[in-house]
Design a protein around this motif. Structure first.
Motif, PDB file in Angstrom:
ATOM      1  N   UNK A 134       8.692  13.789   3.582  1.00 53.49           N
ATOM      2  CA  UNK A 134       7.938  14.868   2.942  1.00 53.49           C
ATOM      3  C   UNK A 134       8.306  15.011   1.463  1.00 53.49           C
ATOM      4  N   UNK A 135       7.266  15.065   0.614  1.00 56.90           N
ATOM      5  CA  UNK A 135       7.463  15.293  -0.818  1.00 56.90           C
ATOM      6  C   UNK A 135       7.226  16.759  -1.160  1.00 56.90           C
ATOM      7  N   UNK A 136       6.133  17.302  -0.682  1.00 60.66           N
ATOM      8  CA  UNK A 136       5.838  18.703  -0.983  1.00 60.66           C
ATOM      9  C   UNK A 136       5.030  19.327   0.137  1.00 60.66           C
ATOM     10  N   UNK A 137       5.198  20.626   0.271  1.00 56.13           N
ATOM     11  CA  UNK A 137       4.431  21.417   1.234  1.00 56.13           C
ATOM     12  C   UNK A 137       3.863  22.618   0.499  1.00 56.13           C
ATOM     13  N   UNK A 178       4.019   2.723  -3.906  1.00 59.38           N
ATOM     14  CA  UNK A 178       3.731   3.921  -4.689  1.00 59.38           C
ATOM     15  C   UNK A 178       2.769   4.871  -3.995  1.00 59.38           C
ATOM     16  N   UNK A 179       2.440   4.581  -2.754  1.00 59.07           N
ATOM     17  CA  UNK A 179       1.486   5.423  -2.032  1.00 59.07           C
ATOM     18  C   UNK A 179       2.077   6.809  -1.778  1.00 59.07           C
ATOM     19  N   UNK A 180       1.245   7.830  -1.962  1.00 63.73           N
ATOM     20  CA  UNK A 180       1.647   9.208  -1.694  1.00 63.73           C
ATOM     21  C   UNK A 180       0.539   9.886  -0.883  1.00 63.73           C
ATOM     22  N   UNK A 181       0.423   9.548   0.393  1.00 59.02           N
ATOM     23  CA  UNK A 181      -0.651  10.147   1.205  1.00 59.02           C
ATOM     24  C   UNK A 181      -0.539  11.669   1.242  1.00 59.02           C
ATOM     25  N   UNK A 182      -1.679  12.316   1.239  1.00 60.62           N
ATOM     26  CA  UNK A 182      -1.704  13.772   1.354  1.00 60.62           C
ATOM     27  C   UNK A 182      -2.942  14.177   2.148  1.00 60.62           C
ATOM     28  N   UNK A 212      -0.371   7.111   6.725  1.00 52.95           N
ATOM     29  CA  UNK A 212       0.636   6.123   6.345  1.00 52.95           C
ATOM     30  C   UNK A 212       0.186   4.718   6.749  1.00 52.95           C
ATOM     31  N   UNK A 213       0.296   3.791   5.810  1.00 50.41           N
ATOM     32  CA  UNK A 213      -0.102   2.412   6.093  1.00 50.41           C
ATOM     33  C   UNK A 213      -1.568   2.127   5.855  1.00 50.41           C
ATOM     34  N   UNK A 214      -2.264   2.963   5.114  1.00 50.76           N
ATOM     35  CA  UNK A 214      -3.684   2.748   4.831  1.00 50.76           C
ATOM     36  C   UNK A 214      -3.888   1.459   4.030  1.00 50.76           C
ATOM     37  N   UNK A 215      -4.933   0.713   4.368  1.00 52.37           N
ATOM     38  CA  UNK A 215      -5.346  -0.427   3.548  1.00 52.37           C
ATOM     39  C   UNK A 215      -6.780  -0.793   3.895  1.00 52.37           C
ATOM     40  N   UNK A 216      -7.348  -1.695   3.117  1.00 50.46           N
ATOM     41  CA  UNK A 216      -8.713  -2.156   3.356  1.00 50.46           C
ATOM     42  C   UNK A 216      -8.746  -3.077   4.571  1.00 50.46           C
ATOM     43  N   UNK A 217      -9.935  -3.167   5.173  1.00 49.40           N
ATOM     44  CA  UNK A 217     -10.183  -4.179   6.189  1.00 49.40           C
ATOM     45  C   UNK A 217     -11.392  -5.005   5.751  1.00 49.40           C
ATOM     46  N   UNK A 218     -11.702  -6.016   6.499  1.00 46.73           N
ATOM     47  CA  UNK A 218     -12.798  -6.913   6.153  1.00 46.73           C
ATOM     48  C   UNK A 218     -14.135  -6.180   6.162  1.00 46.73           C
ATOM     49  N   UNK A 219     -14.989  -6.494   5.179  1.00 47.25           N
ATOM     50  CA  UNK A 219     -16.329  -5.906   5.125  1.00 47.25           C
ATOM     51  C   UNK A 219     -17.099  -6.217   6.404  1.00 47.25           C
ATOM     52  N   UNK A 220     -17.887  -5.258   6.846  1.00 49.34           N
ATOM     53  CA  UNK A 220     -18.646  -5.457   8.089  1.00 49.34           C
ATOM     54  C   UNK A 220     -19.706  -4.380   8.208  1.00 49.34           C
ATOM     55  N   UNK A 221     -20.686  -4.617   9.080  1.00 48.75           N
ATOM     56  CA  UNK A 221     -21.648  -3.587   9.474  1.00 48.75           C
ATOM     57  C   UNK A 221     -21.210  -3.068  10.834  1.00 48.75           C
TER      58      UNK A 221
END
Length: 426
Positions: A134-137, A178-182, A212-221
């Motif tokens: 936790x960084x901030x609440x 450097x990710x800071x999910x909120x 946490x752990x967000x990233x892109x996935x392969x383009x798709x319909x």
């Protein structure tokens, strides 16, 4: 009103407004900001010599007002003539007699500042020390009330009042590199006793940790589920395409579509202005025109444009009402989890990050974040992806609606499941 009419104004609409609000903001269990405000204002709409002027002031001394009104009338005479600027037909006005819409809670006068701070601290405490990353609440309590009195020179007189109470929370954590999910969560109510006061901070932290752990996935319909927190945002371009301003300026992808089937069978939207204890409920609009239940879409058929007096006269068409009140959709038999379980593969959208929609064509491109769905389960968190398409195509591909609209929202739109949406990623 007497002063305006005696000084050469042929018609006028006058509104008096009074409101107050307070907010108490907490950061990491310390009071970060306190705010309290109240205001009074008068709005004067002048119709004189085929011209229209709008003037407002918060200086309500009667002697100052007389000068203010005379100056407003004199100034209006310098404006260009616009014959479409007239007061509504008096037969359209609300004449009273409706049941109490239960929009005002007198307890707003009695909730003590110490209790407001205690509630905000309680929400923040649900986040603090619950995760080492936790960084901030942050949390806040806010409330307010509004009163309005309006009168027109051709026969309308009405008043309205409402109150509101809100508790909210947000959390930020350290992610990879450097990710800071909120993320955040909030609860609101027109009535203090009905306000949900527990679990808000917990939900905000849970929603943050899921990122946490967000990233892109392969383009798709793929099929797309938009959760109940964001479904109103994907509907917004459709509703704004129904406004008289967009129709008159030919800046709407729903131009000349009234009583035509333009969306899929699953899309039915109704405007329910007299839904008691609901944000947005009202008996009259900003012109004093009586509101009524309106079908907006029926099984994909467009049934209503939002046309006020001015645009009705500009286009020589029948007026309806200037803007939506409370929008509802028929509910399905699944909540968000049930919709997710129904998919072998798809994407759950839990947030939109920028983008736009062309009001003329309906073409859109939005940044999204959310989760990959595989075998009926939420798996990989995703971000930095886009969805592209056209609003007409998207809503023709609406497969199913959920049963989970947020009760305190003006637009009671549940989670939505669409088929065949283009996602751009890797």
């Amino acid at each position: 009103m007497d002063c305006a009419l005696k000084n050469g104004c042929q018609a006028a609409r006058i509104s008096l407004c009074n409101g107050s609000n307070s907010s108490f903001e907490i950061r990491n269990m310390k009071i970060d900001r306190l705010q309290q405000a109240s205001e009074n204002s008068l709005s004067l709409q002048i119709f004189t010599d085929g011209r229209y002027g709008l003037f407002s002031t918060n200086r309500l001394d009667i002697k100052e007002l007389e000068k203010f009104i005379r100056n407003g009338i004199d100034s209006t005479r310098y404006l260009a003539e616009d014959k479409a600027r007239l007061l509504p037909d008096p037969s359209l006005y609300y004449r009273g007699g409706g049941n109490d819409l239960q929009l005002y809670d007198v307890s707003i006068l009695y909730v003590k500042p110490d209790d407001k701070i205690a509630l905000a601290l309680q929400v923040c405490d649900e986040i603090m020390n619950k995760d080492k990353r936790l960084i901030s609440a942050e949390s806040s309590y806010s409330d307010g009330d509004n009163f309005r009195y309006m009168i027109t020179s051709n026969g309308f007189e009405g008043e309205s009042s409402d109150s509101w109470f809100t508790l909210s929370a947000s959390a930020s954590v350290k992610g990879d590199d450097d990710a800071r999910p909120s993320s955040c969560w909030h609860e609101s109510s027109l009535h203090f006793n009905a306000l949900i006061k527990n679990g808000i901070g917990t939900k905000a932290l849970e929603r943050t940790l899921r990122k946490l752990g967000q990233h892109k996935i392969t383009s798709a319909r793929l099929p797309m589920i938009v959760d109940f927190m964001n479904s109103g945002q994907i509907l917004s371009p459709v509703i704004h395409a129904l406004y008289g301003s967009a129709i008159q300026q030919k800046n709407s992808f729903l131009l000349d579509k009234l009583n035509q089937k333009v969306m899929g069978n699953q899309l039915t939207i109704t405007d329910e202005p007299h839904l008691a204890d609901s944000f947005g409920a009202r008996y009259f609009d900003n012109e004093g025109i009586a509101t009524r239940r309106l079908p907006v879409f029926e099984s994909g058929v467009l049934k209503t444009y939002y046309i006020d007096t001015y645009y009705a006269r500009k286009m020589d068409i029948t007026q309806t009402i200037g803007s939506p009140s409370v929008l509802t959709m028929p509910l399905g038999d699944k909540n968000l989890s049930g919709l997710v379980t129904s998919l072998d593969k798809g994407i759950l959208v839990t947030g939109f990050n920028g983008g736009n929609c062309s009001s003329t064509t309906g073409d859109f491109s939005y940044g999204i974040e959310g989760f990959l769905i595989e075998n009926g389960q939420v798996t990989q968190p995703i971000s930095e992806m886009n969805i592209t398409g056209n609003m007409l195509t998207l809503w023709n591909n609406l497969i199913e609606t959920g049963n989970d609209p947020r009760p305190h929202s003006r637009w009671k739109i549940p989670s939505l499941l669409f088929d065949g949406v283009d996602f751009s990623g890797l």
